[in-house]
Design a protein around this motif. Structure first.
Motif, short mmCIF file in Angstrom:
data_model
loop_
_atom_site.label_atom_id
_atom_site.label_comp_id
_atom_site.label_asym_id
_atom_site.label_seq_id
_atom_site.Cartn_x
_atom_site.Cartn_y
_atom_site.Cartn_z
N CYS A 4 0.88 -1.19 0.14
CA CYS A 4 0.03 0.02 0.10
C CYS A 4 0.75 1.17 -0.25
O CYS A 4 1.94 1.52 0.81
CB CYS A 4 -0.92 0.07 1.12
SG CYS A 4 -1.79 1.61 1.43
N CYS A 7 -0.03 3.08 3.81
CA CYS A 7 0.36 2.54 5.10
C CYS A 7 1.23 1.39 4.95
O CYS A 7 1.63 0.87 5.94
CB CYS A 7 -1.06 1.97 5.69
SG CYS A 7 -1.83 0.62 5.12
N CYS A 47 -6.46 -1.30 -0.59
CA CYS A 47 -5.74 -1.91 0.77
C CYS A 47 -6.73 -2.19 1.85
O CYS A 47 -7.71 -1.27 2.00
CB CYS A 47 -4.80 -0.75 1.17
SG CYS A 47 -4.20 -1.20 2.73
N GLU A 49 -6.15 -2.37 4.83
CA GLU A 49 -5.97 -1.82 6.02
C GLU A 49 -6.38 -0.50 6.23
O GLU A 49 -7.36 -0.18 7.02
CB GLU A 49 -4.24 -1.92 6.51
CG GLU A 49 -3.85 -1.48 7.70
CD GLU A 49 -4.58 -2.15 8.85
OE1 GLU A 49 -4.31 -3.10 8.78
OE2 GLU A 49 -4.68 -1.53 9.88
N CYS A 50 -5.83 0.42 5.23
CA CYS A 50 -6.24 1.85 5.42
C CYS A 50 -7.35 2.15 4.30
O CYS A 50 -8.07 3.38 4.42
CB CYS A 50 -5.24 2.47 5.05
SG CYS A 50 -4.43 2.70 3.45
ZN LIG Z 1 -3.14 0.81 3.12
#
Ligand SMILES: [Zn+2]
Length: 394
Positions: A4, A7, A47, A49-50
């Motif tokens: 990513c 992040c 992504c 995650e973010c």
């Molecule tokens: Zn990310």
């Protein structure tokens, strides 16, 4: 493995793979000798995650994506000139007084001109030859890419930093944000304008997925990115530029609860809702493309992967959304590879027949009779397309 851009999480989840595409602004001039033209993987990923939606795949060389003779100038677009006039006025209202303004990716200086008309001090940064237009018009401009070392040189000098339609374009976005933080005075503001992810999804704007656009921001993913550098969003405006954009105001100092952007009323889809929206988008891209090829509406495979088939497929602009796979006889060394210039896989004949396609495009069309006989013998019920000399459906 591609991580990513915001992040660093990996792997990324693929949204849609458009195949290989050339750099959209590397335009060869008519009349010049034919030159080599590179194609790059063109994948949209997200992504988990973010939640930043971004260009997946290895990033292409910046100098190939932004050639020195980059053919785009801001002043050629009237709505953009008006948009930038509004932006300069808005900034002057939010932050009264005379300011020093730095515009990153200042293009021909249109935005800076608007700031100067309001009495602000200005400086532009623009790496392409378009900078010369600005310089000739008396707009002070550094002709170079923005990076951290430039941030060091200009540390603490600016009240306002703007970055319009390029904040999603620059590689090493974390370095860029650090650089922006550095050049801003402690109470300075950062304004970015970017194409808005959810407008892109709503209108099936897959034609904006190309190598200049490294990231497709939502307000949430942008907030996450900035927060990693202790910057926070305090205002957002939706603007109609480029098929739907967001103008986002951020600052370094901690915003009080009363001034922080209210994400609760923003209502952007998150997590599973976001992934559902992205899947739906990917499906609509393929449907839209097939609609264009309405004559061949239905599942299609190719038969045979001769050298000439590569030219036919690329010349017709067909990719893996049109042709699921290309069949080769068992034992062919081409099985397990892609048709050059595409992501169309070459598979064993039996696998292709199991797909029960509506159409089979005969790439070795000079041997069509024998091929059709062979496939009918294997219980193929669909139609054949013989592409040349004129396409025929049998
Ligand atoms: Zn990310």
């Amino acid at each position: 493995m591609v991580a990513c851009q915001s992040c660093g999480h990996s792997p990324l989840k693929e949204v849609i793979d458009l195949g290989y595409m050339p750099a959209v602004n590397a335009m060869h001039k008519i009349g010049e000798p034919v030159a080599e033209e590179p194609f790059f993987p063109t994948i949209m990923s997200v992504c988990e995650e973010c939640e930043l939606v971004q260009l997946g795949g290895p990033p292409p060389d910046n100098s190939k994506v932004f050639p020195p003779d980059y053919p785009y100038t801001t002043a050629s677009s009237k709505p953009l000139i008006e948009n930038f006039r509004q932006l300069a006025l808005e900034v002057s209202e939010i932050k009264p007084g005379k300011h020093s303004v730095l515009d990153i990716g200042s293009n021909d200086g249109t935005l800076l001109q608007a700031f100067r008309d309001l009495g602000h001090e200005i400086l532009g940064i623009e790496p392409t030859d378009v900078a010369d237009i600005a310089i000739n018009n008396g707009i002070p401009t550094l002709k170079r890419f923005f990076n951290k070392s430039l941030g060091d040189r200009l540390a603490g000098k600016f009240d306002v930093v703007t970055c319009c339609n390029c904040f999603a374009h620059m590689p090493d976005v974390n370095g860029v944000v650090e650089g922006i933080k550095k050049i801003l005075k402690p109470d300075g503001i950062f304004v970015s304008e970017s194409h808005y992810l959810f407008d892109l999804l709503r209108d099936v704007q897959y034609d904006t997925i190309y190598h200049e656009h490294l990231r497709f921001y939502s307000i949430n993913s942008l907030a996450y990115l900035l927060k990693q550098h202790n910057m926070s969003i305090f205002d957002v405006k939706y603007i109609p530029i480029h098929g739907g954009s967001i103008r986002v105001y951020a600052q370094t100092v901690k915003t009080s609860k009363s001034t922080e952007w209210n994400f609760a009323v923003n209502g952007e889809p998150k997590r599973d809702d976001l992934y559902r929206a992205l899947n739906e988008f990917a499906e609509r891209v393929v449907i839209s493309r097939r609609q264009f090829w309405a004559d061949w509406l239905g599942e299609m495979v190719g038969i045979g992967a001769p050298s000439r088939g590569t030219i036919l497929i690329n010349y017709l602009g067909l990719n893996h959304n049109d042709i699921r796979c290309v069949a080769e006889r068992e034992g062919s060394l081409k099985i397990g590879r892609y048709i050059p210039g595409t992501r169309i896989p070459v598979v064993a004949e039996d696998f292709a027949l199991e797909q029960k396609p509506d159409y089979a495009l005969i790439l070795s069309w000079h041997m069509a009779d024998a091929i059709m006989q062979n496939w009918r013998g294997k219980d193929y019920k669909g139609k054949f397309i013989i592409p040349l000399p004129l396409p025929r459906v049998i």
